[in-house]
Design a protein around this motif. Structure first.
Motif, mmCIF file in Angstrom:
data_model
loop_
_atom_site.group_PDB
_atom_site.id
_atom_site.type_symbol
_atom_site.label_atom_id
_atom_site.label_comp_id
_atom_site.label_asym_id
_atom_site.label_seq_id
_atom_site.Cartn_x
_atom_site.Cartn_y
_atom_site.Cartn_z
ATOM 1 N N SER A 295 21.422 11.827 51.181
ATOM 2 C CA SER A 295 20.638 12.171 49.928
ATOM 3 C C SER A 295 20.372 13.760 49.483
ATOM 4 O O SER A 295 19.605 14.337 48.920
ATOM 5 C CB SER A 295 19.017 11.743 50.263
ATOM 6 O OG SER A 295 18.443 12.372 51.339
ATOM 7 N N GLN A 296 21.515 14.631 50.074
ATOM 8 C CA GLN A 296 21.421 16.098 49.850
ATOM 9 C C GLN A 296 20.231 16.888 50.278
ATOM 10 O O GLN A 296 19.613 17.884 49.378
ATOM 11 C CB GLN A 296 21.743 16.516 48.456
ATOM 12 C CG GLN A 296 22.924 15.936 47.894
ATOM 13 C CD GLN A 296 22.756 14.736 47.366
ATOM 14 O OE1 GLN A 296 22.376 13.898 46.625
ATOM 15 N NE2 GLN A 296 23.971 13.957 48.038
ATOM 16 N N TYR A 297 19.589 16.497 51.311
ATOM 17 C CA TYR A 297 18.320 17.108 52.003
ATOM 18 C C TYR A 297 18.836 17.735 53.259
ATOM 19 O O TYR A 297 19.410 17.390 53.917
ATOM 20 C CB TYR A 297 17.288 15.990 52.406
ATOM 21 C CG TYR A 297 16.094 16.452 53.265
ATOM 22 C CD1 TYR A 297 15.245 17.336 52.431
ATOM 23 C CD2 TYR A 297 16.064 16.190 54.390
ATOM 24 C CE1 TYR A 297 14.152 17.949 52.978
ATOM 25 C CE2 TYR A 297 14.735 16.681 55.083
ATOM 26 C CZ TYR A 297 13.988 17.483 54.349
ATOM 27 O OH TYR A 297 12.774 17.958 54.982
ATOM 28 N N ILE A 298 18.401 19.218 53.203
ATOM 29 C CA ILE A 298 18.848 19.948 54.212
ATOM 30 C C ILE A 298 17.319 20.364 54.958
ATOM 31 O O ILE A 298 16.732 21.071 54.204
ATOM 32 C CB ILE A 298 19.696 21.055 53.794
ATOM 33 C CG1 ILE A 298 20.905 20.790 53.281
ATOM 34 C CG2 ILE A 298 19.901 21.966 54.977
ATOM 35 C CD1 ILE A 298 21.700 21.839 52.678
ATOM 36 N N ASN A 299 17.377 20.186 56.203
ATOM 37 C CA ASN A 299 16.076 20.804 56.888
ATOM 38 C C ASN A 299 16.686 21.398 58.130
ATOM 39 O O ASN A 299 16.651 20.782 59.203
ATOM 40 C CB ASN A 299 15.120 19.906 56.956
ATOM 41 C CG ASN A 299 13.974 20.376 57.629
ATOM 42 O OD1 ASN A 299 13.569 21.411 57.658
ATOM 43 N ND2 ASN A 299 12.760 19.453 58.170
ATOM 44 N N LEU A 300 16.816 22.766 58.014
ATOM 45 C CA LEU A 300 17.226 23.427 59.369
ATOM 46 C C LEU A 300 15.998 24.245 59.979
ATOM 47 O O LEU A 300 15.307 25.043 59.129
ATOM 48 C CB LEU A 300 18.297 24.565 58.918
ATOM 49 C CG LEU A 300 19.482 23.908 58.500
ATOM 50 C CD1 LEU A 300 20.581 25.164 57.903
ATOM 51 C CD2 LEU A 300 20.239 23.030 59.630
ATOM 52 N N LYS A 301 15.693 24.187 61.197
ATOM 53 C CA LYS A 301 14.389 24.293 62.115
ATOM 54 C C LYS A 301 15.323 25.361 63.148
ATOM 55 O O LYS A 301 15.906 24.936 63.845
ATOM 56 C CB LYS A 301 13.903 23.371 62.562
ATOM 57 C CG LYS A 301 13.273 22.549 61.527
ATOM 58 C CD LYS A 301 12.236 21.285 62.139
ATOM 59 C CE LYS A 301 11.617 20.597 61.045
ATOM 60 N NZ LYS A 301 10.949 19.582 61.606
ATOM 61 N N GLU A 302 14.903 26.578 63.246
ATOM 62 C CA GLU A 302 15.402 27.458 64.383
ATOM 63 C C GLU A 302 16.682 27.580 64.399
ATOM 64 O O GLU A 302 17.280 27.585 65.723
ATOM 65 C CB GLU A 302 14.513 26.877 65.492
ATOM 66 C CG GLU A 302 13.120 27.216 65.477
ATOM 67 C CD GLU A 302 12.561 28.572 65.284
ATOM 68 O OE1 GLU A 302 12.926 29.471 66.018
ATOM 69 O OE2 GLU A 302 11.739 28.707 64.521
ATOM 70 N N GLY A 361 14.340 17.965 65.180
ATOM 71 C CA GLY A 361 14.169 17.654 63.862
ATOM 72 C C GLY A 361 14.947 18.059 62.746
ATOM 73 O O GLY A 361 14.400 17.906 61.485
ATOM 74 N N SER A 362 15.800 18.944 62.994
ATOM 75 C CA SER A 362 16.670 19.164 62.045
ATOM 76 C C SER A 362 17.452 18.254 61.404
ATOM 77 O O SER A 362 17.725 17.226 61.940
ATOM 78 C CB SER A 362 17.762 20.588 62.268
ATOM 79 O OG SER A 362 16.820 21.532 63.044
ATOM 80 N N SER A 363 17.825 18.284 60.044
ATOM 81 C CA SER A 363 18.579 17.522 59.337
ATOM 82 C C SER A 363 19.456 18.037 58.555
ATOM 83 O O SER A 363 19.089 19.062 57.825
ATOM 84 C CB SER A 363 17.560 16.721 58.641
ATOM 85 O OG SER A 363 18.432 15.491 57.725
ATOM 86 N N VAL A 364 20.773 17.336 58.322
ATOM 87 C CA VAL A 364 21.684 17.846 57.469
ATOM 88 C C VAL A 364 22.440 16.927 56.519
ATOM 89 O O VAL A 364 22.525 15.624 57.091
ATOM 90 C CB VAL A 364 22.976 18.687 58.375
ATOM 91 C CG1 VAL A 364 24.216 18.922 57.511
ATOM 92 C CG2 VAL A 364 22.518 19.646 59.086
ATOM 93 N N SER A 365 22.724 17.326 55.335
ATOM 94 C CA SER A 365 23.180 16.044 54.396
ATOM 95 C C SER A 365 24.794 16.152 54.424
ATOM 96 O O SER A 365 25.407 17.069 54.814
ATOM 97 C CB SER A 365 22.543 16.274 53.017
ATOM 98 O OG SER A 365 23.347 15.294 52.087
ATOM 99 N N ILE A 366 25.336 14.815 53.859
ATOM 100 C CA ILE A 366 26.792 14.930 54.022
ATOM 101 C C ILE A 366 26.885 15.358 52.493
ATOM 102 O O ILE A 366 26.510 14.922 51.617
ATOM 103 C CB ILE A 366 27.256 13.443 53.948
ATOM 104 C CG1 ILE A 366 26.938 13.011 55.388
ATOM 105 C CG2 ILE A 366 28.874 13.243 53.609
ATOM 106 C CD1 ILE A 366 27.344 11.483 55.723
ATOM 107 N N PHE A 367 27.821 16.395 52.127
ATOM 108 C CA PHE A 367 28.609 16.723 50.993
ATOM 109 C C PHE A 367 30.007 16.422 50.886
ATOM 110 O O PHE A 367 30.676 16.754 51.710
ATOM 111 C CB PHE A 367 28.041 18.148 50.663
ATOM 112 C CG PHE A 367 26.535 18.542 50.627
ATOM 113 C CD1 PHE A 367 26.040 18.569 49.621
ATOM 114 C CD2 PHE A 367 25.869 18.869 51.883
ATOM 115 C CE1 PHE A 367 24.619 18.753 49.308
ATOM 116 C CE2 PHE A 367 24.684 19.257 51.598
ATOM 117 C CZ PHE A 367 23.991 19.407 50.331
#
Length: 428
Positions: A295-302, A361-367
């Motif tokens: 879903s094109q959601y990127i959430n990078l933590k630390e 808890g980090s999340s990466v989207s497929i592009f």
């Protein structure tokens, strides 16, 4: 994905670092040729494999992945009408032993790594083949007891060789030749026994000159009296070589009958090496599996840039829920470019099945595409200015981009008038 993106984001360097943890040339090559996937299930499977491999390494860091050297050449030479050499068969035996060790190693790992440990079932045990190689090959040569005929021939060679030595020694000790000899020594030239005769007595000895000393004063002659013994010995050597080839063709046939099983075992061992190299790299960068979405959601933590290690300042970045674009501002050397490169590189790494140096808890989207315009692209060959070369790159990006693309632009409009650069940025 394109090579320009890989080059700018240093994806090749990441793969080179990971490849250093592989124990075989084939494992290193598999990592070097790794490319990102856009298939969610495949990426999740890759990440799951690495997570299981990490758990195995935590329990036992000594993974029996070796014995693959020379296997590719060996398997490639099968069914070509030639016999395997003794050294190749010894290598194959080493590989079979390594496969056995891997089967035993994975036996108690099914609870912590059910998927990875199950791969070992593709490695079939081949005890009969191993036993025959052990029986026939010893100390890098075909053993005397590999066949009854070979044992008989080699005993004959030994007897004939002893007779020949004794005959030559008798000649050297006899008074008949004493005055003609340069010294009382028996030597060999091209596998044939010779005696050292003084040059001036050449015509006193019937035989063939096989060599001459550096000074020319000594001739190494095979006396006519022993030539028949020599010829008989050569015939025995020919018989021996024929029987050795017979044994080697027999063993090669056994190997060829198991070619499919051996190829599958080799592929499995290479995959294990590849997999555990990624796991060791994960531990080296303090990596972990991230959640993958489409879903094109990127959430990078630390998040940290993997090539900078602990020197990198942790980065927190979230994009794709409400906002689909992010502008990073700040002073020079403030870390803007590193932040952009980190986001792009970690995305590509995740899609390649690498663990990432990020927090929980980090999340990466497929592009489908990661397109970048970072740095000075000035081309001396094409005589392009910095600005014009970047405009050409941006035009290419606009042609390729769609709603499944991640576009990374650094200092858009640099190299031209600030007002013109601002006008250009508004187009995005």
């Amino acid at each position: 994905m394109n090579q320009h993106t890989f080059q700018v984001l240093d994806y090749h360097k990441v793969k080179e670092e990971a490849a250093q943890f592989a124990l075989t040339a084939e494992g290193k090559e598999k990592i070097i040729h790794l490319v990102p996937s856009t298939n969610l299930k495949q990426i999740e499977a890759w990440l799951g494999e690495v997570s299981e491999a990490v758990e195995i390494i935590k329990k036992s860091s000594s993974v029996p992945v070796h014995g693959l050297e020379g296997m590719e050449q060996l398997l490639g030479g099968l069914n070509k009408g030639t016999a395997l050499r003794p050294d190749q068969l010894s290598k194959l035996l080493e590989f079979l032993d390594c496969c056995g060790k891997m089967r035993r190693f994975m036996k108690d790992k099914e609870y912590i790594a059910p998927r990875v440990s199950s791969y070992v079932e593709a490695i079939e045990e081949l005890p009969e083949l191993a036993a025959e190689i052990i029986r026939c090959i010893r100390n890098g040569r075909v053993d005397d007891y590999a066949s009854k005929d070979l044992l008989r021939i080699r005993k004959q060679i030994e007897i004939q060789n002893d007779r020949l030595k004794e005959k030559v020694q008798q000649m050297v000790r006899s008074n008949k030749y004493k005055m003609y000899l340069q010294e009382n020594v028996v030597s060999q030239r091209d596998g044939r026994f010779v005696i050292p005769i003084k040059k001036e007595y050449r015509n006193k000895i019937k035989g063939t000159v096989l060599d001459t000393s550096a000074s020319g004063s000594t001739l190494f002659i095979e006396p006519e009296e022993i030539s028949n013994f020599q010829e008989q010995l050569l015939w025995l050597f020919s018989d021996e070589e024929a029987e050795v080839q017979k044994v080697l063709f027999y063993l090669t046939g056994l190997v060829e009958n198991k070619e499919q099983q051996l190829r599958l075992a080799a592929e499995t061992m290479i995959h294990y090496d590849f997999l555990f190299a990624k796991a060791k790299y994960s531990r080296a960068i303090d990596g972990r599996a991230v959640m993958i979405n489409e879903s094109q959601y990127i959430n990078l933590k630390e998040a940290r840039h993997p090539l900078l290690g602990k020197q990198a300042a942790p980065l927190n970045l979230e994009l794709g829920q409400q906002e689909h674009a992010l502008v990073i501002t700040g002073p020079n050397t403030g870390g803007k470019t590193v932040s952009i490169k980190t986001a792009g590189l970690l995305t590509i790494m995740a899609q390649s099945g690498f663990h990432l140096p990020v927090g929980e808890g980090s999340s990466v989207s497929i592009f489908q595409k990661v397109l970048v315009d970072i740095g000075d692209g000035q081309s001396i060959v094409d005589n392009l200015s910095t600005f014009s070369s970047r405009i050409i790159n941006i035009i290419d990006i606009l042609k390729e981009t769609h709603d499944q693309s991640l576009v990374l632009l650094d200092e858009l409009g640099s190299g031209t008038d600030p007002k013109e650069g601002m006008a250009l940025q508004r187009q995005f």
